[in-house]
Design a protein around this motif. Structure first.
Motif, PDB file in Angstrom:
ATOM      1  N   ALA A  64       0.748  -1.327  -0.020  1.00 15.74           N
ATOM      2  CA  ALA A  64      -0.008  -0.007   0.155  1.00 15.74           C
ATOM      3  C   ALA A  64       1.010   1.356   0.130  1.00 15.74           C
ATOM      4  O   ALA A  64       0.587   2.232  -0.680  1.00 15.74           O
ATOM      5  N   ARG A  65       2.140   1.188   0.748  1.00 17.96           N
ATOM      6  CA  ARG A  65       2.757   2.231   0.699  1.00 17.96           C
ATOM      7  C   ARG A  65       3.581   2.627  -0.688  1.00 17.96           C
ATOM      8  O   ARG A  65       3.476   3.749  -1.250  1.00 17.96           O
ATOM      9  N   LEU A  68      -4.151   1.937   2.353  1.00 15.64           N
ATOM     10  CA  LEU A  68      -3.254   2.024   3.433  1.00 15.64           C
ATOM     11  C   LEU A  68      -3.706   1.999   4.805  1.00 15.64           C
ATOM     12  O   LEU A  68      -3.231   1.396   5.812  1.00 15.64           O
TER      13      LEU A  68
END
Length: 390
Positions: free
Chosen positions: A233-234, A285
Motif C-alpha cells: 500500500a505504501r 493504506l
C-alpha cells in the motif's frame, strides 16, 4: 461443521490449493513475461501515391513492471504468508480431527466397559433373586426382600439396554469421523485395555513448543501478510516504471525478413505517477494498517489461548491420578462391604436392605471408576492436541 473425515480434509485441501495458486500468481507478476509478436504495418498517402510497409517478427517482454519500490515483492510475500497460514489452518483441523477420532474411539471403549459392568451386575442380581426367592419359599425371607432384589435387577437390565444404544451411537460417531466402517476388532473390549495404547506426555517440555501450534503458526503468518500488505500500500504512492522490450527481425519485405541485417529491437519505457485518486491509496493504506492491528491482536490471543488450554489440561492432569486412586479404593471397599453384607444376609444375621444398598454402592463405584479412567485418557488426548502434537 457438518463435514467431517475425508470431506472436511477435502475442503481444507481446496483452501490450501487456492492459496497456493494465489501465491503463484502474485509471484509470477514479479517475473517478465515472454511472448512472440508478428505484424505488418502499411502506410500510404492518396495524393503522392506513396506507400510504405514494415514486417516484423519479435520476441520479448511486454509491460514488465520494474519493482523499484517493492510493491510486487510485498504482494508476493503477502500471498506467500497467506498460503502458509492456510496450511497451518489445515494442520489445525487435521489435529482436531485426529483428537476427536481418538476420543470417539475411547467413547466406544467406555461404553463397552460400562456395558460389561451392567451385565455382571445383572448376573449377580439374578443370583441374589434366586437366593431370596428360596428363602421366601422357606419362610425365612419376606416378600419385601424379593421385591427389593428385583429392583437392582431391573436397574441393571435397563442400563444394559442403555449402554447397547450408546455403544452403537459411539460407533456411528467414529464411523462418521473416519469416513468408513471401523472393524469392531480394532477397538478394545474395555477401557482398561485401551490405556496402554496412549503414551504418557514426557515431563519437562519447553513452553516453546506452543509456538509450533498450528493456530499460533496461522496467526503468525497472517500477521506477516498484514505487514506485507502495508508495504504494498505504501509503494502505491510512488511512480510505477514499466518496460516493454522486444527484439527480433524487422524488414520492409518478406523475402529479407529473416536475414541477419534485418535484426532490430524496440524498447519502450514508461512511467506513471498517481496524482489524484480520490483518496483511494490513503484508504487502502489505512485498511492495511487496521488489518495489521487486528492480526497483532489475533496473534496475541492465539498465544494466550494456547497457554490457557495447556494450563486447563495440566490442572486436570494434576488431580486425575488422585481421583483414580480414590475411586479404586472406593471400589475395593465397596466389594468388601458387599461380600460381608451378602454373607450376613444369607446367614440370617442382617436384612436384605443392607445387602441391596451394598450392591448398589458397588455398582455405582465401578461405573464411576470407568468414567474416571475415561477422563484420564481424554485428558492425554487433549494434552497432545493443545501442545500441537509437539
Amino acid at each position: 461443521v457438518e463435514l467431517v473425515g475425508d470431506r472436511l480434509a477435502i475442503v481444507y485441501l481446496a483452501d490450501v490449493q487456492s492459496a497456493r495458486a494465489s501465491y503463484a500468481l502474485a509471484r509470477a507478476r514479479t517475473l517478465p513475461g515472454l511472448g512472440v509478436t508478428a505484424g505488418a504495418n502499411l502506410v500510404g498517402t492518396r495524393d503522392a501515391g506513396v506507400s510504405t510497409h514494415e514486417l516484423s517478427l519479435l520476441l520479448g517482454a511486454s509491460e514488465l513492471e520494474l519493482d523499484v519500490f517493492g510493491r510486487l515483492r510485498s504482494l508476493s510475500h503477502a500471498a506467500q504468508e497467506r498460503y502458509l497460514a492456510s496450511r497451518a489452518g489445515a494442520e489445525a483441523v487435521r489435529l482436531t480431527l485426529i483428537s476427536e477420532t481418538a476420543r470417539a474411539w475411547l467413547a466406544i471403549c467406555t461404553e463397552r466397559s460400562l456395558l460389561a459392568i451392567a451385565r455382571q451386575t445383572e448376573q449377580s442380581a439374578s443370583a441374589s433373586i434366586e437366593v431370596t426367592r428360596s428363602r421366601f419359599s422357606g419362610g425365612v425371607a419376606s416378600e419385601l426382600d424379593v421385591r427389593q432384589a428385583e429392583t437392582i435387577l431391573a436397574q441393571a437390565r435397563s442400563d444394559v439396554a442403555t449402554y447397547l444404544t450408546t455403544e452403537a451411537q459411539a460407533e456411528n460417531a467414529l464411523r462418521l469421523l473416519v469416513g468408513h466402517a471401523v472393524d469392531a476388532s480394532d477397538v478394545p473390549d474395555d477401557l482398561d485395555a485401551s490405556e496402554t495404547w496412549i503414551a504418557e506426555i514426557p515431563a519437562g517440555l519447553d513452553s516453546q513448543v506452543l509456538l509450533a501450534r498450528p493456530e499460533v503458526q496461522a496467526a503468525e503468518h497472517a500477521l506477516r501478510a498484514a505487514h506485507a500488505d502495508i508495504g504494498a500500500a505504501r509503494a502505491a504512492f510512488f511512480p510505477r516504471l514499466s518496460l516493454t522490450a522486444l527484439g527480433g527481425f524487422m524488414s520492409d519485405s518478406l523475402a529479407s525478413l529473416l536475414r541477419v541485417g534485418s535484426m532490430g529491437f524496440r524498447l519502450q519505457p514508461s512511467v506513471s505517477q498517481p496524482i489524484f485518486t480520490g483518496g483511494a491509496n490513503e484508504a487502502v493504506l489505512a485498511s492495511a494498517r487496521a488489518e495489521r492491528s487486528r492480526s497483532v491482536a489475533e496473534y496475541e490471543r492465539a498465544i494466550q489461548r494456547a497457554f490457557r488450554d495447556v494450563a486447563d489440561a495440566l490442572a486436570r492432569r494434576g488431580t486425575i491420578e488422585q481421583q483414580l486412586l480414590a475411586q479404586q479404593q472406593l471400589v475395593a471397599a465397596a466389594e468388601g462391604s458387599y461380600r460381608l453384607a451378602e454373607a450376613r444376609y444369607r446367614s440370617g444375621a442382617d436384612t436384605y436392605l443392607n445387602a441391596l444398598d451394598a450392591q448398589r454402592t458397588l455398582y455405582l463405584a465401578r461405573r464411576a471408576l470407568v468414567l474416571s479412567r475415561r477422563v484420564r485418557a481424554d485428558n492425554l488426548v487433549i494434552l497432545y492436541r493443545v501442545l500441537g502434537a509437539g
